[in-house]
Design a protein around this motif. Structure first.
Motif, mmCIF file in Angstrom:
data_model
loop_
_atom_site.group_PDB
_atom_site.id
_atom_site.type_symbol
_atom_site.label_atom_id
_atom_site.label_comp_id
_atom_site.label_asym_id
_atom_site.label_seq_id
_atom_site.Cartn_x
_atom_site.Cartn_y
_atom_site.Cartn_z
ATOM 1 N N GLU A 1 -3.649 5.101 -9.712
ATOM 2 C CA GLU A 1 -3.888 5.107 -8.302
ATOM 3 C C GLU A 1 -5.511 5.312 -8.179
ATOM 4 O OE1 GLU A 1 -1.469 5.112 -5.160
ATOM 5 O OE2 GLU A 1 -1.240 3.742 -6.642
ATOM 6 N N ALA B 1 -8.022 5.511 2.694
ATOM 7 C CA ALA B 1 -7.242 5.104 3.638
ATOM 8 C C ALA B 1 -7.596 4.774 4.923
ATOM 9 C CB ALA B 1 -6.182 6.155 3.686
ATOM 10 N N GLN C 1 -7.760 9.104 -1.658
ATOM 11 C CA GLN C 1 -7.192 8.576 -0.590
ATOM 12 C C GLN C 1 -7.471 8.928 0.766
ATOM 13 O OE1 GLN C 1 -2.953 9.739 -0.230
ATOM 14 N NE2 GLN C 1 -2.622 8.502 1.703
ATOM 15 N N THR D 1 -4.998 15.135 3.702
ATOM 16 C CA THR D 1 -4.805 13.704 4.275
ATOM 17 C C THR D 1 -3.772 14.066 5.391
ATOM 18 O OG1 THR D 1 -4.971 12.826 1.941
ATOM 19 C CG2 THR D 1 -4.145 11.305 3.476
ATOM 20 N N MET E 1 2.236 4.244 -2.801
ATOM 21 C CA MET E 1 1.915 5.527 -2.675
ATOM 22 C C MET E 1 3.359 6.180 -2.962
ATOM 23 S SD MET E 1 -0.341 5.817 0.784
ATOM 24 C CE MET E 1 0.057 7.529 1.169
ATOM 25 N N TYR F 1 -7.959 2.998 -6.014
ATOM 26 C CA TYR F 1 -8.636 3.278 -4.729
ATOM 27 C C TYR F 1 -10.115 3.178 -4.783
ATOM 28 C CZ TYR F 1 -4.740 5.955 -2.488
ATOM 29 O OH TYR F 1 -3.633 6.377 -1.999
ATOM 30 N N TRP G 1 0.885 -1.215 -0.142
ATOM 31 C CA TRP G 1 0.025 0.049 0.002
ATOM 32 C C TRP G 1 0.742 1.277 0.061
ATOM 33 C CZ3 TRP G 1 -5.474 1.198 0.454
ATOM 34 C CH2 TRP G 1 -5.818 2.495 0.865
#
Length: 402
Positions: A377, A326, A322, A241, A211, A381, A207
């Motif tokens: 990405e 996340a 994200q 984030t 990133m 997600y 993961w």
């Protein structure tokens, strides 16, 4: 409860805002090459963190006894110490061989790994005990002290290693100032499954590696200065984030843990509410970043970092996704569905690697490579969110224990 959660989010936002301001100051104080070394070290530390803590920060909140909590934290700290020592060994060898760049990156990575890993393990204990006020104060102090010490280190030396030490010292002071003694629990063995631990470490490592793929591969493909641009752009695009991510994860774990320990059929509904709120917020942030970043990067960061604004705008959509994904993805570890998360992350890593290397080799264009990475990405997600919802429905179907 809502008041405590609001304080937790606010404290995290203020603390991380200080760190975002520190990034702006560091961009003004450091040469792009030195900033690149620090960003690569930070990326390596984040990639190594799941292996260093064995992902036990996700198991501690759902532990069923004080003995299990103590055992899991003990195992996590020992594992962290081992990995930090190994990275320090790499730094020592690189220094003896005269490779300053590798030595600087490795030493910075070891220091940051100790700071990040130790903090998440101790924070997990606070989450398990429902001590949200202490967690809020710690988040605030960690950001304030860390930002001040990083800027101070840059003013004094301009060294990536000293800046990393500022992060570590800020985290240690925050933990010390919020430390609450807990009565020693009876001896207990931690309930660790070797297969589950390996899958957790593997999935979380992949993961974070996905990133950081752009930062790590930009160095050999486009040079350390370009890596510095990506690192700063990720800090800018990922500012929302950074501002709320840790607290959102803590809030998510504290809300989901009771449903995991005692299923009541409301887990999927709880997740959908979180997704709706986070998705709405992240969409607004993405639009703002796309509009403002290209126009303001040179003014805020300096002329040397003008490219950062374009890269930040390109990365706005995946970072917005994200924010939603996340905080919820660790749920798969909490319910022992590590294999699902592992498969998702293997696919994601393959997509990220193919996008970056393939586009760089085919076009040789830095910005097109960033765009290809962002598209891959974003798709991954979305797939992760679908997988989490499916597993939440599966968990809700478990018969309620009477």
């Amino acid at each position: 409860m809502r008041g405590a959660l609001a304080r937790l989010l606010l404290a995290q936002a203020v603390g991380q805002l200080c760190l975002v301001v520190a990034v702006v100051a560091l961009a003004r104080l450091l040469a792009p090459a030195e900033m690149g070394l620090f960003q690569v070290g930070a990326a390596i530390s984040v990639v190594l963190q799941p292996a260093a803590t064995l992902c036990l920060e996700f198991r501690i909140p759902v532990a069923r006894s004080p003995g299990e909590v103590a055992g899991l934290r003990r195992v996590g700290l020992v594992a962290l110490a081992v990995v930090v020592v190994l990275v320090l060994g790499v730094a020592a060898v690189a220094g003896l061989l005269g490779s300053r760049g590798v030595a600087t990156v490795s030493l910075s990575a070891a220091i940051l790994l100790l700071a990040y890993g130790g903090t998440v393990l101790d924070n997990a204990v606070l989450i398990h005990g429902g001590r949200r006020s202490a967690l809020a104060v710690r988040n605030l102090l960690g950001g304030l002290l860390g930002a001040a010490l990083q800027v101070g280190g840059a003013l004094l030396t301009g060294s990536a290693v000293v800046i990393a030490l500022g992060v570590l010292l800020g985290r240690l002071l925050a933990i010390a100032l919020t430390w609450t003694p807990v009565s020693a629990p009876p001896p207990g063995r931690s309930s660790l499954s070797l297969r589950g631990s390996l899958l957790s470490v593997g999935s979380q490592s992949i993961w974070v590696l996905s990133m950081q793929t752009l930062t790590l591969l930009t160095t050999p493909l486009f040079g350390v200065v370009a890596a510095g641009y990506v690192g700063v752009a990720q800090r800018v695009a990922g500012a929302p984030t950074s501002l709320l991510g840790q607290a959102l994860g803590q809030v998510s774990q504290s809300l989901l843990a009771p449903h995991v320990r005692e299923p009541h059929g409301a887990l999927r509904r709880t997740m959908l509410r979180q997704m709706a709120v986070l998705g709405s917020l992240s969409s607004l942030l993405a639009v703002a970043l796309i509009v403002l970043a290209p126009r303001g990067a040179a003014w805020v960061l300096g002329a040397d970092y003008a490219t950062v604004g374009v890269v930040a705008a390109i990365l706005a959509v995946p970072f917005a996704l994200q924010i939603t994904a996340a905080p919820l993805a660790p749920f798969l570890i909490m319910v022992d569905r590590q294999a699902v998360l592992f498969r998702l992350q293997v696919v994601r890593a393959g997509v990220a690697l193919s996008a970056v290397v393939g586009t760089a080799l085919l076009t040789g264009d830095f910005l097109l490579t960033c765009l290809a990475y962002a598209i891959g990405e974003s798709a991954c997600y979305v797939a992760c969110l679908v997988g989490v919802l499916r597993e939440a429905s599966r968990h809700d179907a478990v018969p309620v224990r009477g």
